[in-house]
Design an enzyme around this catalytic site. Structure first.
Site, mmCIF file in Angstrom:
data_model
loop_
_atom_site.group_PDB
_atom_site.id
_atom_site.type_symbol
_atom_site.label_atom_id
_atom_site.label_comp_id
_atom_site.label_asym_id
_atom_site.label_seq_id
_atom_site.Cartn_x
_atom_site.Cartn_y
_atom_site.Cartn_z
ATOM 1 N N MET A 149 49.199 24.272 53.778
ATOM 2 C CA MET A 149 48.974 22.983 53.092
ATOM 3 C C MET A 149 50.142 22.990 51.635
ATOM 4 O O MET A 149 50.266 24.528 51.167
ATOM 5 C CB MET A 149 47.877 22.590 52.519
ATOM 6 C CG MET A 149 47.181 22.180 54.125
ATOM 7 S SD MET A 149 45.688 21.232 52.952
ATOM 8 C CE MET A 149 44.788 20.594 55.251
ATOM 9 N N MET A 195 51.620 21.549 57.632
ATOM 10 C CA MET A 195 51.424 21.055 57.693
ATOM 11 C C MET A 195 52.316 20.648 55.827
ATOM 12 O O MET A 195 51.724 21.027 54.962
ATOM 13 C CB MET A 195 49.776 20.012 56.854
ATOM 14 C CG MET A 195 49.096 19.984 57.770
ATOM 15 S SD MET A 195 47.352 19.498 57.489
ATOM 16 C CE MET A 195 47.153 21.359 57.714
ATOM 17 N N HIS A 247 41.751 27.923 64.213
ATOM 18 C CA HIS A 247 42.900 26.614 63.475
ATOM 19 C C HIS A 247 43.334 27.082 62.251
ATOM 20 O O HIS A 247 42.280 27.544 61.492
ATOM 21 C CB HIS A 247 42.289 25.764 63.502
ATOM 22 C CG HIS A 247 43.485 24.586 64.112
ATOM 23 N ND1 HIS A 247 44.444 24.145 64.457
ATOM 24 C CD2 HIS A 247 43.023 23.567 62.230
ATOM 25 C CE1 HIS A 247 44.750 23.295 63.974
ATOM 26 N NE2 HIS A 247 44.488 22.341 62.700
ATOM 27 N N HIS A 260 48.990 25.122 61.948
ATOM 28 C CA HIS A 260 49.641 24.236 61.811
ATOM 29 C C HIS A 260 50.160 23.992 60.495
ATOM 30 O O HIS A 260 49.095 24.087 59.570
ATOM 31 C CB HIS A 260 47.958 23.604 62.006
ATOM 32 C CG HIS A 260 48.265 21.628 61.493
ATOM 33 N ND1 HIS A 260 46.826 20.695 61.247
ATOM 34 C CD2 HIS A 260 49.033 20.273 61.644
ATOM 35 C CE1 HIS A 260 47.444 19.469 60.785
ATOM 36 N NE2 HIS A 260 48.821 19.754 60.794
ATOM 37 N N ASP A 273 42.622 16.383 66.238
ATOM 38 C CA ASP A 273 41.988 17.204 64.706
ATOM 39 C C ASP A 273 41.996 16.225 63.535
ATOM 40 O O ASP A 273 42.660 15.156 63.508
ATOM 41 C CB ASP A 273 43.217 17.944 64.222
ATOM 42 C CG ASP A 273 43.339 18.863 62.930
ATOM 43 O OD1 ASP A 273 41.989 18.813 62.522
ATOM 44 O OD2 ASP A 273 44.432 19.469 62.438
ATOM 45 N N MET A 284 46.990 13.664 65.131
ATOM 46 C CA MET A 284 45.597 14.110 63.690
ATOM 47 C C MET A 284 45.353 12.730 64.472
ATOM 48 O O MET A 284 45.711 11.315 64.407
ATOM 49 C CB MET A 284 47.270 13.604 63.058
ATOM 50 C CG MET A 284 47.748 15.281 62.551
ATOM 51 S SD MET A 284 46.407 16.931 62.094
ATOM 52 C CE MET A 284 45.226 15.935 61.088
ATOM 53 N N ASP A 335 45.096 26.263 58.576
ATOM 54 C CA ASP A 335 45.891 25.102 57.920
ATOM 55 C C ASP A 335 46.709 25.630 56.799
ATOM 56 O O ASP A 335 46.586 25.021 55.917
ATOM 57 C CB ASP A 335 45.030 24.208 57.537
ATOM 58 C CG ASP A 335 44.509 23.051 59.042
ATOM 59 O OD1 ASP A 335 44.746 21.617 59.586
ATOM 60 O OD2 ASP A 335 42.925 22.953 58.714
ATOM 61 N N SER A 375 38.645 25.112 62.889
ATOM 62 C CA SER A 375 39.693 25.167 61.175
ATOM 63 C C SER A 375 39.383 25.926 60.038
ATOM 64 O O SER A 375 38.049 25.085 59.139
ATOM 65 C CB SER A 375 39.658 23.922 61.354
ATOM 66 O OG SER A 375 40.200 24.082 59.774
HETATM 67 C C1 DX5 Z 1 42.920 17.934 57.910
HETATM 68 C C2 DX5 Z 1 43.382 19.661 58.930
HETATM 69 C C3 DX5 Z 1 42.512 19.546 59.792
HETATM 70 C C4 DX5 Z 1 40.584 20.084 58.590
HETATM 71 C C5 DX5 Z 1 39.714 19.585 60.034
HETATM 72 O O1 DX5 Z 1 44.509 18.356 57.317
HETATM 73 O O2 DX5 Z 1 44.388 19.702 59.512
HETATM 74 O O3 DX5 Z 1 42.664 20.845 60.751
HETATM 75 O O4 DX5 Z 1 39.836 21.549 59.115
HETATM 76 O O5 DX5 Z 1 37.996 19.295 59.348
HETATM 77 P P1 DX5 Z 1 37.406 18.283 59.706
HETATM 78 O O6 DX5 Z 1 36.914 18.661 61.507
HETATM 79 O O7 DX5 Z 1 36.149 18.757 58.499
HETATM 80 O O8 DX5 Z 1 38.096 16.913 59.924
HETATM 81 ZN ZN ZN Z 2 44.866 21.039 61.197
#
Ligand code: DX5
Ligand code: ZN
Length: 216
Positions: A37, A68, A33, A66, A175, A137, A35, A8
């Site tokens: 947000m 969010m 990956h 992903h 994740d 998650m 993310d 990620s």
């Molecule tokens: C958190 C993200 C993850 C994040 C995971 O909401 O969806 O993908 O990058 O980070 P680690 O592996 O550090 O927990």
């Molecule tokens: Zn993620």
């Protein structure tokens, strides 16, 4: 079933992102990956389509997006056009999850559905046959570097058992909080796509990714 590492980039150093992508590539990670947000579905804000488009130029790995964000159907076409190979939406963020999955598939991308820790697996059983991947998650979404919540792995096992019973060859992605010392638990529970952010990008990126891949 294939097992893949999905570093990620949320925890990457964006000033040298191209080099860090090359390092995870050299280690043999199969996915990247990504993310997204929005500061509404989760407290933080990360990055979006223009960044994905840039990354697409520098990696041929599977781009695992992903989302969010609330009402993700608004942006599916744009993320697909920016280069997403897999688009995952949160069940909690969709008003019409079935239609949103159809919209993802219409772009040619693979469709994933994500569940927050407190959302039960039952919620997605009606649409399980339509998705390519379920993201369980293992922390509350929003930030990297959190600790894995143990009961979420029970959901991974529950989902893998249901998929096997139904004869569905579904990818299960985990994740959050996955590190060298927790990856075994996730794999044993039945996950086959492993996201790791801080465990890859804090320190020696290539060595970290290699250490995780050796456990898979
Ligand atoms: C958190 C993200 C993850 C994040 C995971 O909401 O969806 O993908 O990058 O980070 P680690 O592996 O550090 O927990
Ligand atoms: Zn993620």
């Amino acid at each position: 079933m294939k097992k893949c590492l999905a570093p990620s980039i949320l925890s990457a150093d964006f000033g040298i992102l191209k080099e860090q992508l090359a390092q995870v590539d050299a280690a043999g990670a199969q996915y990247v990956h990504f993310d997204v947000m929005d500061g509404v579905f989760v407290p933080s804000i990360s990055f979006g389509m223009p960044v994905l488009k840039s990354i697409r130029k520098y990696t041929d790995k599977v781009l695992d997006v992903h989302l969010m964000i609330v009402d993700p159907e608004r942006y599916i076409k744009e993320f697909a056009e920016a280069g997403a190979d897999i688009i995952t939406v949160h069940a909690e963020a969709c008003k019409h999850l079935d239609a949103t999955i159809d919209a993802i598939k219409a772009t040619g991308a693979k469709a994933g559905v994500a569940l927050n820790p407190a959302t039960p697996v039952e919620q997605i059983l009606p649409i399980l046959h339509k998705v390519d991947m379920v993201l369980i998650m293992t922390v509350n979404p929003g930030f990297g570097g959190q600790k894995l919540i143990p009961y979420t792995l029970d959901k991974v096992k529950e989902l893998r058992d249901i998929a096997n019973e139904k004869g569905l060859e579904i990818d299960i992605e985990v994740d959050g909080g996955i590190k060298v010392d927790t990856i075994d638990l996730a794999l044993e529970a039945g996950a086959n796509i492993i996201v790791a952010g801080s465990a890859v990008f804090v320190g020696d990126v290539k060595a970290n990714a290699t250490a995780l891949l050796e456990k898979m």
